[in-house]
Every structure is written in C-alpha cells, then in structure tokens.
Design a protein around this motif. Structure first.
Motif, PDB file in Angstrom:
ATOM      1  N   PRO A  22       7.410   3.329   8.240  1.00  0.00           N
ATOM      2  CA  PRO A  22       8.320   4.470   8.036  1.00  0.00           C
ATOM      3  C   PRO A  22       9.006   4.450   6.674  1.00  0.00           C
ATOM      4  O   PRO A  22       9.231   5.504   6.072  1.00  0.00           O
ATOM      5  CB  PRO A  22       9.327   4.349   9.182  1.00  0.00           C
ATOM      6  N   PHE A  23       9.322   3.271   6.166  1.00  0.00           N
ATOM      7  CA  PHE A  23       9.951   3.182   4.840  1.00  0.00           C
ATOM      8  C   PHE A  23       9.004   3.707   3.770  1.00  0.00           C
ATOM      9  O   PHE A  23       9.384   4.531   2.927  1.00  0.00           O
ATOM     10  CB  PHE A  23      10.360   1.736   4.538  1.00  0.00           C
ATOM     11  N   GLY A  24       7.758   3.250   3.801  1.00  0.00           N
ATOM     12  CA  GLY A  24       6.768   3.698   2.825  1.00  0.00           C
ATOM     13  C   GLY A  24       6.457   5.176   2.970  1.00  0.00           C
ATOM     14  O   GLY A  24       6.304   5.893   1.977  1.00  0.00           O
TER      15      GLY A  24
ATOM     16  N   THR B 121       0.826  -1.210   0.000  1.00  0.00           N
ATOM     17  CA  THR B 121       0.000   0.000   0.000  1.00  0.00           C
ATOM     18  C   THR B 121       0.861   1.261   0.000  1.00  0.00           C
ATOM     19  O   THR B 121       0.634   2.180  -0.786  1.00  0.00           O
ATOM     20  CB  THR B 121      -0.945   0.000   1.212  1.00  0.00           C
ATOM     21  N   PHE B 122       1.860   1.300   0.873  1.00  0.00           N
ATOM     22  CA  PHE B 122       2.707   2.500   0.950  1.00  0.00           C
ATOM     23  C   PHE B 122       3.541   2.691  -0.314  1.00  0.00           C
ATOM     24  O   PHE B 122       3.629   3.804  -0.841  1.00  0.00           O
ATOM     25  CB  PHE B 122       3.624   2.430   2.172  1.00  0.00           C
ATOM     26  N   VAL B 123       4.163   1.635  -0.807  1.00  0.00           N
ATOM     27  CA  VAL B 123       4.995   1.771  -2.005  1.00  0.00           C
ATOM     28  C   VAL B 123       4.115   2.083  -3.214  1.00  0.00           C
ATOM     29  O   VAL B 123       4.482   2.897  -4.065  1.00  0.00           O
ATOM     30  CB  VAL B 123       5.870   0.514  -2.229  1.00  0.00           C
ATOM     31  N   GLY B 124       2.941   1.469  -3.279  1.00  0.00           N
ATOM     32  CA  GLY B 124       1.994   1.787  -4.348  1.00  0.00           C
ATOM     33  C   GLY B 124       1.540   3.239  -4.298  1.00  0.00           C
ATOM     34  O   GLY B 124       1.375   3.891  -5.328  1.00  0.00           O
TER      35      GLY B 124
ATOM     36  N   LEU C  27       5.726   9.026   9.096  1.00  0.00           N
ATOM     37  CA  LEU C  27       7.142   8.671   9.236  1.00  0.00           C
ATOM     38  C   LEU C  27       7.563   8.741  10.698  1.00  0.00           C
ATOM     39  O   LEU C  27       8.170   7.798  11.225  1.00  0.00           O
ATOM     40  CB  LEU C  27       8.007   9.601   8.381  1.00  0.00           C
ATOM     41  N   TYR C  28       7.229   9.835  11.358  1.00  0.00           N
ATOM     42  CA  TYR C  28       7.616  10.014  12.760  1.00  0.00           C
ATOM     43  C   TYR C  28       7.031   8.903  13.646  1.00  0.00           C
ATOM     44  O   TYR C  28       7.748   8.261  14.410  1.00  0.00           O
ATOM     45  CB  TYR C  28       7.167  11.390  13.260  1.00  0.00           C
ATOM     46  N   PHE C  29       5.726   8.709  13.548  1.00  0.00           N
ATOM     47  CA  PHE C  29       5.093   7.703  14.401  1.00  0.00           C
ATOM     48  C   PHE C  29       5.461   6.285  13.983  1.00  0.00           C
ATOM     49  O   PHE C  29       5.482   5.373  14.819  1.00  0.00           O
ATOM     50  CB  PHE C  29       3.580   7.902  14.459  1.00  0.00           C
ATOM     51  N   GLY C  30       5.764   6.084  12.708  1.00  0.00           N
ATOM     52  CA  GLY C  30       6.247   4.772  12.262  1.00  0.00           C
ATOM     53  C   GLY C  30       7.593   4.440  12.890  1.00  0.00           C
ATOM     54  O   GLY C  30       7.819   3.312  13.348  1.00  0.00           O
ATOM     55  N   ILE C  31       8.482   5.425  12.933  1.00  0.00           N
ATOM     56  CA  ILE C  31       9.785   5.227  13.577  1.00  0.00           C
ATOM     57  C   ILE C  31       9.597   4.961  15.069  1.00  0.00           C
ATOM     58  O   ILE C  31      10.230   4.055  15.632  1.00  0.00           O
ATOM     59  CB  ILE C  31      10.709   6.440  13.333  1.00  0.00           C
ATOM     60  N   GLN C  32       8.709   5.734  15.706  1.00  0.00           N
ATOM     61  CA  GLN C  32       8.441   5.532  17.137  1.00  0.00           C
ATOM     62  C   GLN C  32       7.898   4.125  17.397  1.00  0.00           C
ATOM     63  O   GLN C  32       8.294   3.470  18.373  1.00  0.00           O
ATOM     64  CB  GLN C  32       7.446   6.581  17.647  1.00  0.00           C
TER      65      GLN C  32
END
Length: 161
Positions: free
Chosen positions: A132-134, A53-56, A100-105
């Motif tokens: 976070p990557f996506g 989903t994220f890469v798409g 991104l921030y909350f994905g890293i957290q």
C-alpha cells in the motif's frame, strides 16, 4: 513538499539496495567460508525487493521513464494527446488505486490474524506495508505526471485552451 517526497523515494531505494546487497554478500561469504547458508535472510530480501519495486516504479513514473508506445500519440494533434494522456492517467490511477485498496485489506487481515513470517517470526504486515505504501507513492506520481502532461498540451502560444 515535492522535493521531500523525491528525496524520500531516492533514500528508500538507496537504503534498500544497500541492505539487500549486504545481506547477499554476507550470505555468499557464509556459504563459502563456513559452508552455512543464512536461509532466513531470503525472506528479508524478497520482501525488500517488493518495496524496491514499488518505490522504483514511483520514481520511474515521476521521471517519465516507463516504457511506452508513442507512434499514435506522436501523430495526433494536441486535443487527442490530451484525451490519450487523460485515459492513460486514469488507467494507471485505477491500477494503483486497486493495489492500494487490496494492499490495505491484506495488511489489515494479516494484523487481525496475527500472521508471522515463516523464518524469523516477525509480523508479516511489517513487510506487507510495502504494497500500500508503494501503491500510494505510484498513485501520487501518476496524478502528478498526468496533470502536468495534460496542461502542457493545453497551452498554445502562451494561452490556455
């Protein structure tokens, strides 16, 4: 660099789709032939779907394939188009920046807690890195497309405004 990132996005989508399709096919055969469900494959498929989903989404942003309502945008002059473009770009960047921030957290918390997946017992953060990557890919593509579109509306008769 642009081509490398584009190819990486496309390869990730192709590989993830192939893996998900293979898992689903094997699970169907397993249920039909052996009357046995490979339930552990569900957590792999669900987590790969997040990555897909994220890469798409990043590919969609790159190709301007996202849905949009352009009635007002199409009616205004280039100056207002630049303002709208900047506003939309900033809102999208804010969204992907927050993800991104909350994905890293989330990943850091899962590493700290030693969280494992329920069925396979693999480290959960392996799968959670998709967020976070996506989001980083989407943020990059958002900034790239916003700058490109902003510049396109700043050019009149070959001269910049």
């Amino acid at each position: 660099m642009e081509k490398v990132i584009s190819r990486l996005e496309e390869w990730i989508v192709a590989i993830v789709m192939a893996v998900m399709s293979t898992i689903a096919f094997v699970n169907i055969l397993s249920r039909g032939i052996a009357n046995y469900s490979l339930s552990f494959t569900e957590e792999i498929t669900i987590n790969l779907f997040v990555l897909l989903t994220f890469v798409g989404t990043a590919i969609g942003v790159r190709q301007n394939a996202h849905l949009g309502f352009t009635l007002v945008y199409d009616l205004v002059n280039d100056g207002l188009k630049r303002v709208i473009t900047l506003f939309v770009g900033l809102m999208m960047a804010l969204l992907f920046g927050v993800l991104l921030y909350f994905g890293i957290q989330m990943v850091l918390f899962q590493i700290q807690m030693g969280q494992k997946t329920p069925s396979l017992g693999w480290p959960q953060w392996w799968f959670s890195l998709a967020m976070p990557f996506g989001a980083l890919l989407c943020l990059y593509r958002t900034l790239q497309v916003t700058v490109k579109e902003f510049r396109e509306h700043g050019v009149k008769g070959g001269q910049s405004l």
